[in-house]
Design an enzyme around this catalytic site. Structure first.
Site, mmCIF file in Angstrom:
data_model
loop_
_atom_site.group_PDB
_atom_site.id
_atom_site.type_symbol
_atom_site.label_atom_id
_atom_site.label_comp_id
_atom_site.label_asym_id
_atom_site.label_seq_id
_atom_site.Cartn_x
_atom_site.Cartn_y
_atom_site.Cartn_z
ATOM 1 N N ASP A 142 1.064 -1.111 0.093
ATOM 2 C CA ASP A 142 -0.291 -0.428 0.278
ATOM 3 C C ASP A 142 0.671 0.914 0.238
ATOM 4 O OD1 ASP A 142 -2.412 1.809 0.806
ATOM 5 O OD2 ASP A 142 -2.961 -0.544 0.989
ATOM 6 N N HIS B 200 2.279 2.060 -2.782
ATOM 7 C CA HIS B 200 1.663 3.100 -3.669
ATOM 8 C C HIS B 200 2.334 4.768 -3.478
ATOM 9 C CE1 HIS B 200 -2.289 0.649 -3.226
ATOM 10 N NE2 HIS B 200 -1.364 -0.252 -3.677
#
Length: 437
Positions: free
Chosen positions: A242, A268
């Site tokens: 993430d 991310h």
């Protein structure tokens, strides 16, 4: 900032268990899962005087510890020596706030204690060249799934332990430690004054959402915010499923943060948001490489959780093979809009000496006519002939004196001051380095 120093050791806790291979992971033999070291580690922490450290140390072939929740005390450092690994217990009842509350898939709720908590304890730290491993990908005893499988199957959310949570913990330090495979976020720092991350590695396997077992869902690397201030993240390497870093701007916001001399791999990206209600300000991101991150430099929020984000500077950044190298969005959310009574505003956002290669979409997109995204491009260049696209709405872009070859299209309710120009991109030669094993 000066490099942290490991405090003198007050107590050595010797390992009694040995780690074993479990597919792609290191773990424990099934017979050792119940041999918790929680009590003896916590007792050592409680008895250690301020300014000292408790050392977890390997002992011959014994190199592992397994523990449920631990609490650090003011002024005390947990030192995990090289060659030693602290594993988080796979028995989620150990972390449960109330019976059955942890290890569940629910729409909302806080049902788990973290593996390591620092609550209103100033001057604590986690240091050393060893490893703290949450084992998010290891099959839970008695089940056929891992924590990450539970997370991937949860439609509304998942209640799983985090690795390190510091709450109002002033002058907290992470130094040289490797944090990996957390069932949920790795590090959360909220409401404190003074947080230093130096020479740290945070890693999980890469997450592929299209696969049957995508792995590493919601495994943010480092998440400061919610009233935090005076933060430094430096000389660190992060690859997660993430956000590599996600600055949280709700619950009191965040101000005064430097992110310097770091390498991000998959993940991310360098994110602010999605909550920005409390405001985010005075953030410097400098000397950063992003190599294959899903997003590069990203500010994300939406109408139901937005606020003012201002005085943010990104400088001397190299980005390659990121589908979204720069992304400012005021309409972040699964529905693509997320309207509400708390719209975000982005002001004084500066991108200086940023080099991009590998293609992707640039997004400068505010919330609406009154709540805009304002950005300055000063030495921002794409450095190859790959395909680049643009989204440009409710935004105002200024071309700085350093130039930029980003050619923005005519956008909806969007303005441009200046024009694209040639220039010399910042050099990325030698800056993309392999993951430090």
């Amino acid at each position: 900032m000066t490099e942290p120093v490991i405090p003198p050791v007050c107590t050595v806790v010797a390992a009694k268990l040995s780690s074993v291979a479990d597919g792609p992971y290191r773990s424990l033999a099934a017979a050792d899962e119940s041999k918790l070291d929680t009590g003896r580690i916590q007792s050592a922490i409680d008895a250690c005087p301020k300014g000292k450290s408790v050392a977890l140390r390997s002992n011959g072939k014994a190199d592992a510890f397994v523990s449920g929740p631990l609490t650090l005390r003011a002024g005390v450092t947990l030192l995990v020596d090289k060659g030693a690994t602290l594993f988080g217990s796979l028995d989620f009842s150990q972390y449960a706030v109330k019976p059955g509350s942890c290890g569940a898939v629910e729409p909302k709720g806080k049902g788990c204690k973290p593996l390591i908590a620092i609550d209103r304890a100033a001057g604590a730290g986690i240091m050393g060249d060893g490893v703290i491993d949450g084992r998010g990908g290891v099959t839970i005893p008695g089940k056929t799934v891992s924590a990450w499988d539970l997370a991937a199957g949860g439609k509304g959310g998942q209640i799983l332990p985090r690795l390190v949570v510091a709450n109002h913990a002033d002058d907290f330090t992470l130094y040289r430690i490797t944090l990996k495979n957390s069932p949920n976020f790795h590090v959360v720092y909220s409401g404190g004054d003074g947080f230093t991350v130096w020479g740290v590695k945070v890693e999980t396997p890469q997450r592929f959402t299209h696969e049957a077992r995508p792995l590493a869902h919601n495994t943010d690397g480092i998440d400061p915010g919610n009233g935090a201030r005076n933060i430094t993240v430096t000389h660190s390497s992060i690859r997660t499923g993430d956000d590599n870093i996600a600055i949280k701007g709700d619950g009191g916001g965040l101000t005064n943060m430097t992110v310097s001399h770091n390498h991000f791999y998959y993940g991310h990206g360098m994110s602010i948001g999605s909550g920005t209600q409390g405001g985010v300000s005075h953030v410097l991101v400098t000397d950063l490489t992003l190599d294959g991150t899903d997003n590069g430099l990203r500010i994300k929020s939406a109408g139901n959780r937005g606020g003012l984000v201002h005085d943010i500077t990104y400088e001397n950044v190299c980005i390659r093979n990121s589908p979204h190298p720069i992304q400012l969005t005021g309409s972040y959310g699964s529905d693509g809009a997320s309207r509400g009574d708390f719209p975000p505003v982005y002001k004084d956002i500066t991108f200086k000496n940023v080099a991009v290669s590998g293609g992707g979409e640039f997004m400068f997109s505010g919330y609406d006519e009154a709540h805009r995204a304002e950005a300055t491009l000063d030495g921002v260049f794409v450095t190859d002939a790959a395909k680049y696209t643009y989204k440009f709405t409710h935004a105002d872009v200024i071309y700085g004196k350093g130039g930029s070859n980003l050619t923005l299209p005519a956008g909806t309710d969007a303005t441009v001051k200046g024009a694209p120009s040639n220039g010399t991109p910042t050099s990325c030669a030698g800056r993309f380095v392999p993951w430090p094993e």
